[in-house]
Structures are given as C-alpha cells and as structure tokens.
Design a protein around this motif. Sequence first.
Motif, PDB file in Angstrom:
ATOM      1  N   VAL A 214       0.872  -1.222  -0.035  1.00 32.61           N
ATOM      2  CA  VAL A 214       0.126   0.036   0.008  1.00 32.61           C
ATOM      3  C   VAL A 214       0.787   1.402   0.114  1.00 32.61           C
ATOM      4  CG1 VAL A 214      -0.231   0.262   2.430  1.00 32.61           C
ATOM      5  CG2 VAL A 214      -1.805   1.007   1.257  1.00 32.61           C
ATOM      6  N   VAL A 215       1.987   1.242   0.611  1.00 31.60           N
ATOM      7  CA  VAL A 215       2.815   2.375   0.611  1.00 31.60           C
ATOM      8  C   VAL A 215       3.546   2.776  -0.796  1.00 31.60           C
ATOM      9  CG1 VAL A 215       5.488   3.041   1.405  1.00 31.60           C
ATOM     10  CG2 VAL A 215       3.638   2.211   3.094  1.00 31.60           C
ATOM     11  N   LEU A 216       3.948   1.497  -1.481  1.00 30.19           N
ATOM     12  CA  LEU A 216       4.379   1.810  -2.867  1.00 30.19           C
ATOM     13  C   LEU A 216       3.209   2.197  -3.879  1.00 30.19           C
ATOM     14  CD1 LEU A 216       6.695  -1.539  -3.196  1.00 30.19           C
ATOM     15  CD2 LEU A 216       7.382   0.963  -3.213  1.00 30.19           C
ATOM     16  N   GLU A 217       2.083   1.630  -3.501  1.00 32.65           N
ATOM     17  CA  GLU A 217       1.016   2.323  -4.518  1.00 32.65           C
ATOM     18  C   GLU A 217       0.621   3.779  -4.168  1.00 32.65           C
ATOM     19  OE1 GLU A 217      -3.547   0.867  -4.529  1.00 32.65           O
ATOM     20  OE2 GLU A 217      -2.455  -0.279  -5.833  1.00 32.65           O
ATOM     21  N   ASN A 218       0.639   4.136  -3.075  1.00 36.22           N
ATOM     22  CA  ASN A 218       0.505   5.478  -2.631  1.00 36.22           C
ATOM     23  C   ASN A 218       1.797   6.371  -2.436  1.00 36.22           C
ATOM     24  OD1 ASN A 218      -2.870   5.293  -2.209  1.00 36.22           O
ATOM     25  ND2 ASN A 218      -1.907   3.539  -1.314  1.00 36.22           N
ATOM     26  N   SER A 219       2.680   5.956  -3.053  1.00 34.17           N
ATOM     27  CA  SER A 219       4.059   6.778  -3.060  1.00 34.17           C
ATOM     28  C   SER A 219       3.752   8.424  -3.446  1.00 34.17           C
ATOM     29  CB  SER A 219       5.200   6.111  -3.731  1.00 34.17           C
ATOM     30  OG  SER A 219       4.817   6.086  -5.208  1.00 34.17           O
ATOM     31  N   GLY A 220       3.084   8.424  -4.247  1.00 39.98           N
ATOM     32  CA  GLY A 220       2.715   9.914  -4.919  1.00 39.98           C
ATOM     33  C   GLY A 220       2.031  10.772  -3.960  1.00 39.98           C
ATOM     34  N   GLN A 221       1.150   9.821  -2.939  1.00 43.83           N
ATOM     35  CA  GLN A 221       0.191  10.875  -1.901  1.00 43.83           C
ATOM     36  C   GLN A 221       0.057  10.094  -0.757  1.00 43.83           C
ATOM     37  OE1 GLN A 221      -3.953  10.622  -3.551  1.00 43.83           O
ATOM     38  NE2 GLN A 221      -3.732   8.737  -4.191  1.00 43.83           N
ATOM     39  N   LEU A 222       1.366   9.922  -0.107  1.00 46.03           N
ATOM     40  CA  LEU A 222       1.361   9.097   0.928  1.00 46.03           C
ATOM     41  C   LEU A 222       0.697   9.579   2.435  1.00 46.03           C
ATOM     42  CD1 LEU A 222       3.344   6.705   1.278  1.00 46.03           C
ATOM     43  CD2 LEU A 222       5.012   7.958   2.384  1.00 46.03           C
ATOM     44  N   ARG A 223       0.231  10.576   2.317  1.00 47.90           N
ATOM     45  CA  ARG A 223      -0.510  11.356   3.593  1.00 47.90           C
ATOM     46  C   ARG A 223      -1.875  10.341   3.642  1.00 47.90           C
ATOM     47  NH1 ARG A 223       0.992  15.954   1.124  1.00 47.90           N
ATOM     48  NH2 ARG A 223      -1.115  16.227   0.110  1.00 47.90           N
ATOM     49  N   ALA A 257       6.977  -7.349  -3.053  1.00 46.15           N
ATOM     50  CA  ALA A 257       6.324  -6.180  -3.231  1.00 46.15           C
ATOM     51  C   ALA A 257       6.988  -5.203  -4.172  1.00 46.15           C
ATOM     52  CB  ALA A 257       6.206  -5.320  -1.701  1.00 46.15           C
ATOM     53  N   GLY A 258       8.060  -5.139  -4.105  1.00 45.18           N
ATOM     54  CA  GLY A 258       8.763  -4.195  -5.281  1.00 45.18           C
ATOM     55  C   GLY A 258       8.344  -4.578  -6.624  1.00 45.18           C
ATOM     56  N   LEU A 259       8.633  -6.024  -6.863  1.00 45.61           N
ATOM     57  CA  LEU A 259       8.041  -6.529  -8.101  1.00 45.61           C
ATOM     58  C   LEU A 259       6.662  -5.842  -8.851  1.00 45.61           C
ATOM     59  CD1 LEU A 259       9.762  -9.900  -8.170  1.00 45.61           C
ATOM     60  CD2 LEU A 259      10.704  -7.887  -9.380  1.00 45.61           C
ATOM     61  N   CYS A 260       5.783  -5.860  -7.970  1.00 43.72           N
ATOM     62  CA  CYS A 260       4.537  -5.390  -8.130  1.00 43.72           C
ATOM     63  C   CYS A 260       4.285  -3.953  -8.627  1.00 43.72           C
ATOM     64  CB  CYS A 260       3.512  -5.508  -6.833  1.00 43.72           C
ATOM     65  SG  CYS A 260       3.115  -7.103  -6.432  1.00 43.72           S
ATOM     66  N   TYR A 261       5.142  -3.231  -8.528  1.00 49.97           N
ATOM     67  CA  TYR A 261       5.312  -1.623  -8.919  1.00 49.97           C
ATOM     68  C   TYR A 261       6.483  -1.168  -9.630  1.00 49.97           C
ATOM     69  CZ  TYR A 261       1.340  -1.724  -5.631  1.00 49.97           C
ATOM     70  OH  TYR A 261       0.226  -2.092  -4.945  1.00 49.97           O
ATOM     71  N   ARG A 262       6.442  -0.262  -9.964  1.00 44.12           N
ATOM     72  CA  ARG A 262       7.654   0.377 -10.817  1.00 44.12           C
ATOM     73  C   ARG A 262       8.777   1.126  -9.811  1.00 44.12           C
ATOM     74  NH1 ARG A 262       3.220   3.788 -14.366  1.00 44.12           N
ATOM     75  NH2 ARG A 262       2.586   4.075 -11.992  1.00 44.12           N
ATOM     76  N   TRP A 263       9.732   1.230 -10.770  1.00 44.91           N
ATOM     77  CA  TRP A 263      10.978   1.822 -10.066  1.00 44.91           C
ATOM     78  C   TRP A 263      10.709   3.361  -9.572  1.00 44.91           C
ATOM     79  CZ3 TRP A 263      15.030   0.959  -7.551  1.00 44.91           C
ATOM     80  CH2 TRP A 263      16.005   1.859  -7.363  1.00 44.91           C
TER      81      TRP A 263
END
Length: 524
Positions: A214-223, A257-263
């Motif tokens: 969930v943190v990786l998915e919301n890295s752009g709006q972590l609040r 978890a990292g493989l589920c998202y992009r760099w």
Amino acid sequence: MSSIIPGTPADQTQRTRSAARIFWRIFLLLSAITVLWSLATPLMAYPDEPVHTVKAAAVARGQILPAPGTSFGHGVHVQVPSYIANLQAQTCFTFLRDKPAGCAPPVAADDNYLTIGVTSAGLYNPMYYWVVGFPSLFMSGAPAIFAMRILSALISAAFYAAGFTALSRLRHPKWPIVAAAIAMTPMVFFLSSGINPNSLEVAATMAAFCGFLVVLENSGQLRVVRPAVIAVAVSCAALANTRSVSLVWLLCAFIVAGLCYRWKDFTALFRHKAVVIAIALAAVGVALGLVWNVLMLNAPPSAGEAPLGISNATGEIRPYNAFLTMLDRSFDYVAQYIGVMGWLESSLPQAVFMFWNLLLILTLLMVFLIRHWRLRMAFLVALAMLVLVPAVMQAALVSSVGFIWQGRYSMPLFMIAVIAAGMCFRFRRFPLGRSSEALARLLLVAAIVAHVYGFLYVLRRYVVGIPDSGNWQTMITVPGWQPPFTWEVLTLAYAGVMIVAAAMLFGYLYPGRTFARLPARFRR
C-alpha cells in the motif's frame, strides 16, 4: 451535505478514522479466534512450547544473556518458577494422537519458588519473550501460562489486523483481501495462539508485506496512508527481532512487493519525511536484530537434538541431497500450511484439506489468466521463494542438525505467495451479480464448516484421542480431558465467531447485501 475534497486535511482525517475502524473490527475478530484456540489447546501442545515458556519467564525476570557456565549442548540453564521449570511433564500426550491430554498432571499454582529450568531457545532474540513472559511476574500456575498464550495471540492478531487494514487501502482491494482470507488457514490461527516466536514471525511478515504494497501504491500521495507507513516500520522492527532467519522473510517480502510496482514508485517514497523517519526507526530495529545474531554466533551451543519425530537425520546427508529432498517435499509441506497441529502428530481431517486445496488451486490457476507480466512475475518469484529458500536453508543446516524443516517455518513465505496471487488479478472486475453472491455465500458457508470442523477435530484429539475407530460419542459421555469452559462451549463460541467473520467479509465484498439471506418463500 458538504463534500470532502480528496487530498485535503479533512479527507486525510476521514481516511485515518476509517482505517482505525477497520483495524479495530478485524483485531477484535482475530483476537476472539486466536484466544479460543489458546483455550482449546492443552498446555504445552504447541511445538516446542515448554522451552519457549521457560525462555519467556526467564527473560521477563531479566535473564537476557546466558550467564557464564549456564549454556550447554542440551540447553541454557535459567532461574524460573518451579511450575514452569517442570512443564515437560505436560507433554505426556505428544506424538501419541490416540492419547488424550488428561494424562498431564495439574500445574500447581503454589509451586512458584525459583529453581533451574532448561531451554534450548536460550540464544533466541529476547524481544518476543520479554513481552509474552510478563504475566508470569504476577500470576502463577496454569492461569499464568494461559495469560502468556493469550498475550501472544493478541500480538499476532494486531499484526494480522494491520495487514488486512493495509490491503483495504489499495485502490482495488477486494481480490487481495480474498486471497489474504484464504491464507488464514486453521494452521495460522493455531500457531498464533501458542507461546512460540514463530507466531509473531508469520504475522509480522504478513503485516510488513501488505504495508509495503500500500505504501508503494500511494508513493505519490503518502499522506492518505500514513498509518500504513507506521505499520511497516513496526512490523520490520518486530520481524527482525523474532528469529535469526526472520531477516530473510523481510527481504523476500520487500522483493515481491517491489516487483508489483515500478521503479519510480520507489524513488517517489524518499521525497516524504515520514518515510525517511520510518526507515530510520525500522533500521534501528533491524540493526538490533543483527547485533543480537552476531553476539549469539560466538555464544556456547545451547540447542540439543530435535525431539523424536521431528528430526529425520539418518547418517551422513550431503547438502545437495538435502536440497533435492526439500524440492521433492515441496507439495508435502502444503498440508502443514493448512493444518498439521500439535507436534506434527495431529492432522486435520481430509475434508478440510480438500477445501483449502481447492481454494489454493483456484488461486493459482487464476494467476495464469492475467496478462499483466509484472504482477504475474511477482507471484512467480514469491512461489519460487516458497520452494527454493527453505531448500537452501535446510541444505546449509543438514550437516550440523540434520533434517529439521517443518512447514510452519515456511509460513511467512506462504502468506506472501498467496497474497501476491491476489495482487495479480486485483484489476479484474469483482463480480457483483446474483450468481456471484450465491457462490460467495456457498464458499463462505463451506469455510465456516471447514474451520469449525477442524477446531472440533483438534479438540477431539485432546479430549478423547483419535484411535483407528470412531469415538465422537465418547467426547460427550467420557471425556478424558476438558479445556477451560468445556469443549462444548468453546466449539459453540468458535462457530459463532466464524459466522461473524464470514458475514463481515461478505458485507465488505457486497456492500448493502446480507450474508444470511433467507429464501423468498420464508421472507413472505
């Protein structure tokens, strides 16, 4: 009515409160399940529970590092209350599935003078034991041990609840939550309710992995997912301080978890001060775990041979033979992921295995219907880890301790693999039609029956034993052992909690629909 604009402080507050409500509801539910397992299982019926109980009581009394001259090949000598030092007498029924637990002598509450106890877990990280051993400081006898169990169960329930709460914060959470529910097998609940750091190890891995997602998915709006950041930091620190191998599970969770998202999702994280602080806190916990592991490398040996029935070493076995043997046993361990209780002598009925095997095979096949290569790759890597990592570890240990691997050791990787499968098809539309509802009700009713049947079967094993002939009626007429509140009350309570759990999951998947829907002719 006033609307709340996404991304504003009001929206953040609302999301935080919603996450808190979800967490507490799941926590209370899982706490009830695990506490019932704690009460329904005889003392010392969990794997290696006597040595872990001795360790917990010793650490709670300040005996953290082995004192000079107290560590030997058969265990570390510590000062604990006499009723805890003599818990080995409670294991008279282990490895004998036809023998009820009534053979164990009572645990005397007044037998609490300090004496020498021996534990083969003397070199384990003290964090888990320090917390779990606390009730033994002001309680004694069987109530103290049950309190230690319940405290351990509540800790595990909190981490599992954090994992489910994190998954609910995903943009498409339903399939991952369904997969996580499938991963909560009877074996998971059984392990969570005993005195053994393996329970925290599995739960913290699940929470850390779901938090990573969930943190990786919301890295752009972590609040909007700040509680998940805290959960990741706490889970990482706790996991690093359970067992020495736990850092491997943490690394595996991070990779999958990292493989589920992009760099770019990774790089975006480091622009947030909260992430930097969480990484620093987690790093402190990981560093403490590493320091303990290094210190114990130079400590005297304190672990003796594995109990009869656990170690399978016969003669000299080369590492590559051990590796290949583990590969051959990959599917054999699936039964232990589902439910081989006690000291590996109390398997659940085949009907329960059939149900979970069905769910796991369906989950596996659905992955190959997905065309998204990145998500499928994450699952395949998780599956490869589940097979290869334990094989490599056992190959490295076979020369010194023989074959000791059990399915419960791989449970953290099992949780990662099943949830990763749910992540694969989370972008597929979740069906909401009448036929889908009917199928969901059918599967949930089957899950209730499977869980309750498994719970009752384990009770039968300890109340009257499981001989070659049927003896269900003996549970009522001549029980050879009774848990607190009797097995009848615990079974009814467990069935009630499982019905509530199924209703909660159904209500989440189908908002506005009720789980217990009566046929039309009865609603007129």
